[in-house]
Design a protein around this motif. Structure first.
Motif, PDB file in Angstrom:
ATOM      1  N   LEU A  81       8.000   3.647  -4.624  1.00  0.00           N
ATOM      2  CA  LEU A  81       7.050   4.512  -5.327  1.00  0.00           C
ATOM      3  C   LEU A  81       7.670   5.900  -5.470  1.00  0.00           C
ATOM      4  CD1 LEU A  81       3.682   3.564  -3.590  1.00  0.00           C
ATOM      5  CD2 LEU A  81       4.672   2.625  -5.676  1.00  0.00           C
ATOM      6  N   THR A  82       7.486   6.507  -6.615  1.00  0.00           N
ATOM      7  CA  THR A  82       8.046   7.837  -6.844  1.00  0.00           C
ATOM      8  C   THR A  82       7.154   8.905  -6.226  1.00  0.00           C
ATOM      9  OG1 THR A  82       6.890   8.206  -8.931  1.00  0.00           O
ATOM     10  CG2 THR A  82       9.016   7.044  -9.050  1.00  0.00           C
ATOM     11  N   ASP A  83       7.741  10.068  -6.012  1.00  0.00           N
ATOM     12  CA  ASP A  83       6.956  11.195  -5.505  1.00  0.00           C
ATOM     13  C   ASP A  83       5.800  11.499  -6.450  1.00  0.00           C
ATOM     14  OD1 ASP A  83       8.656  11.458  -3.343  1.00  0.00           O
ATOM     15  OD2 ASP A  83       9.831  13.067  -4.244  1.00  0.00           O
ATOM     16  N   ALA A 136      -7.173   5.340  -1.755  1.00  0.00           N
ATOM     17  CA  ALA A 136      -6.710   4.032  -1.304  1.00  0.00           C
ATOM     18  C   ALA A 136      -6.603   3.040  -2.453  1.00  0.00           C
ATOM     19  CB  ALA A 136      -7.635   3.501  -0.216  1.00  0.00           C
ATOM     20  N   ASP A 137      -7.569   3.061  -3.365  1.00  0.00           N
ATOM     21  CA  ASP A 137      -7.548   2.099  -4.467  1.00  0.00           C
ATOM     22  C   ASP A 137      -6.368   2.335  -5.398  1.00  0.00           C
ATOM     23  OD1 ASP A 137      -8.809   4.507  -5.280  1.00  0.00           O
ATOM     24  OD2 ASP A 137      -9.956   3.490  -6.840  1.00  0.00           O
ATOM     25  N   LYS A 138      -6.062   3.593  -5.675  1.00  0.00           N
ATOM     26  CA  LYS A 138      -4.912   3.891  -6.543  1.00  0.00           C
ATOM     27  C   LYS A 138      -3.603   3.515  -5.860  1.00  0.00           C
ATOM     28  CE  LYS A 138      -6.574   7.463  -9.567  1.00  0.00           C
ATOM     29  NZ  LYS A 138      -5.971   8.339 -10.537  1.00  0.00           N
ATOM     30  N   LEU A 139      -3.500   3.838  -4.595  1.00  0.00           N
ATOM     31  CA  LEU A 139      -2.285   3.515  -3.852  1.00  0.00           C
ATOM     32  C   LEU A 139      -2.084   2.008  -3.767  1.00  0.00           C
ATOM     33  CD1 LEU A 139       0.098   4.658  -2.301  1.00  0.00           C
ATOM     34  CD2 LEU A 139      -1.354   4.772  -0.272  1.00  0.00           C
ATOM     35  N   GLU A 186       1.452  -3.434  -8.015  1.00  0.00           N
ATOM     36  CA  GLU A 186       2.268  -3.491  -9.231  1.00  0.00           C
ATOM     37  C   GLU A 186       3.760  -3.435  -8.920  1.00  0.00           C
ATOM     38  OE1 GLU A 186       2.941  -0.228 -12.595  1.00  0.00           O
ATOM     39  OE2 GLU A 186       0.882  -0.995 -12.533  1.00  0.00           O
ATOM     40  N   ARG A 187       4.165  -2.488  -8.092  1.00  0.00           N
ATOM     41  CA  ARG A 187       5.587  -2.264  -7.836  1.00  0.00           C
ATOM     42  C   ARG A 187       6.215  -3.345  -6.965  1.00  0.00           C
ATOM     43  NH1 ARG A 187       7.943   2.590  -8.605  1.00  0.00           N
ATOM     44  NH2 ARG A 187       6.545   2.433 -10.374  1.00  0.00           N
ATOM     45  N   TYR A 188       5.448  -3.851  -5.994  1.00  0.00           N
ATOM     46  CA  TYR A 188       6.007  -4.802  -5.036  1.00  0.00           C
ATOM     47  C   TYR A 188       5.591  -6.248  -5.302  1.00  0.00           C
ATOM     48  CZ  TYR A 188       7.678  -0.890  -2.252  1.00  0.00           C
ATOM     49  OH  TYR A 188       8.345   0.242  -1.822  1.00  0.00           O
ATOM     50  N   GLY A 189       4.772  -6.474  -6.327  1.00  0.00           N
ATOM     51  CA  GLY A 189       4.374  -7.832  -6.671  1.00  0.00           C
ATOM     52  C   GLY A 189       3.491  -8.494  -5.619  1.00  0.00           C
ATOM     53  N   THR A 241      -0.344  -9.326  -3.802  1.00  0.00           N
ATOM     54  CA  THR A 241      -1.719  -9.554  -4.236  1.00  0.00           C
ATOM     55  C   THR A 241      -2.523  -8.293  -3.933  1.00  0.00           C
ATOM     56  OG1 THR A 241      -2.517 -10.389  -2.114  1.00  0.00           O
ATOM     57  CG2 THR A 241      -1.552 -12.014  -3.650  1.00  0.00           C
ATOM     58  N   ARG A 242      -3.676  -8.184  -4.558  1.00  0.00           N
ATOM     59  CA  ARG A 242      -4.536  -7.032  -4.313  1.00  0.00           C
ATOM     60  C   ARG A 242      -4.928  -6.962  -2.827  1.00  0.00           C
ATOM     61  NH1 ARG A 242      -5.396  -2.279  -6.935  1.00  0.00           N
ATOM     62  NH2 ARG A 242      -7.267  -1.359  -6.109  1.00  0.00           N
ATOM     63  N   ASP A 243      -5.260  -8.110  -2.248  1.00  0.00           N
ATOM     64  CA  ASP A 243      -5.647  -8.142  -0.835  1.00  0.00           C
ATOM     65  C   ASP A 243      -4.502  -7.680   0.076  1.00  0.00           C
ATOM     66  OD1 ASP A 243      -8.217  -8.994  -1.409  1.00  0.00           O
ATOM     67  OD2 ASP A 243      -7.776 -11.117  -1.029  1.00  0.00           O
ATOM     68  N   GLU A 244      -3.282  -8.130  -0.208  1.00  0.00           N
ATOM     69  CA  GLU A 244      -2.128  -7.720   0.590  1.00  0.00           C
ATOM     70  C   GLU A 244      -1.909  -6.209   0.495  1.00  0.00           C
ATOM     71  OE1 GLU A 244       0.838 -11.597   0.354  1.00  0.00           O
ATOM     72  OE2 GLU A 244       0.801 -10.202  -1.326  1.00  0.00           O
ATOM     73  N   ALA A 245      -1.985  -5.687  -0.720  1.00  0.00           N
ATOM     74  CA  ALA A 245      -1.770  -4.254  -0.936  1.00  0.00           C
ATOM     75  C   ALA A 245      -2.857  -3.435  -0.246  1.00  0.00           C
ATOM     76  CB  ALA A 245      -1.734  -3.949  -2.429  1.00  0.00           C
ATOM     77  N   GLU A 246      -4.105  -3.870  -0.351  1.00  0.00           N
ATOM     78  CA  GLU A 246      -5.205  -3.148   0.302  1.00  0.00           C
ATOM     79  C   GLU A 246      -5.057  -3.168   1.814  1.00  0.00           C
ATOM     80  OE1 GLU A 246      -8.813  -4.839  -1.243  1.00  0.00           O
ATOM     81  OE2 GLU A 246      -8.681  -3.675  -3.092  1.00  0.00           O
ATOM     82  N   LEU A 247      -4.611  -4.282   2.365  1.00  0.00           N
ATOM     83  CA  LEU A 247      -4.402  -4.381   3.798  1.00  0.00           C
ATOM     84  C   LEU A 247      -3.293  -3.426   4.245  1.00  0.00           C
ATOM     85  CD1 LEU A 247      -5.078  -5.709   6.497  1.00  0.00           C
ATOM     86  CD2 LEU A 247      -3.444  -7.523   5.915  1.00  0.00           C
ATOM     87  N   GLU A 248      -2.214  -3.362   3.495  1.00  0.00           N
ATOM     88  CA  GLU A 248      -1.120  -2.443   3.818  1.00  0.00           C
ATOM     89  C   GLU A 248      -1.608  -1.002   3.818  1.00  0.00           C
ATOM     90  OE1 GLU A 248       2.689  -2.532   1.891  1.00  0.00           O
ATOM     91  OE2 GLU A 248       2.734  -4.718   1.909  1.00  0.00           O
TER      92      GLU A 248
END
Length: 68
Positions: free
Chosen positions: A24-26, A36-39, A45-48, A50-57
């Protein structure tokens, strides 16, 4: 997910977020403004992931770094 970080606190956390998600860029991190939702969307998008995986991270990241 309603796990937003105050904008001032987010500016301090950007370096840690950059370490966690180096693709992710600065500019992207600044525009996320600690929302949290934007992040999660950027990570998805960048790491491919799932939404659930990204939200958990994001949730885990905020839990680890929220207080310092």
């Amino acid at each position: 997910m309603n796990d937003d970080i105050a904008e001032g606190k987010w500016k301090q956390m950007i370096g840690k977020a950059k370490t966690a998600w180096g693709q992710l860029t600065d500019d992207e991190l600044i525009k996320a403004k600690g929302r949290a939702d934007k992040l999660a969307g950027l990570i998805q998008e960048r790491y491919g992931k799932t939404r659930d995986e990204a939200e958990l991270e994001v949730r885990r990241f905020f839990d680890r770094h929220r207080d310092g």
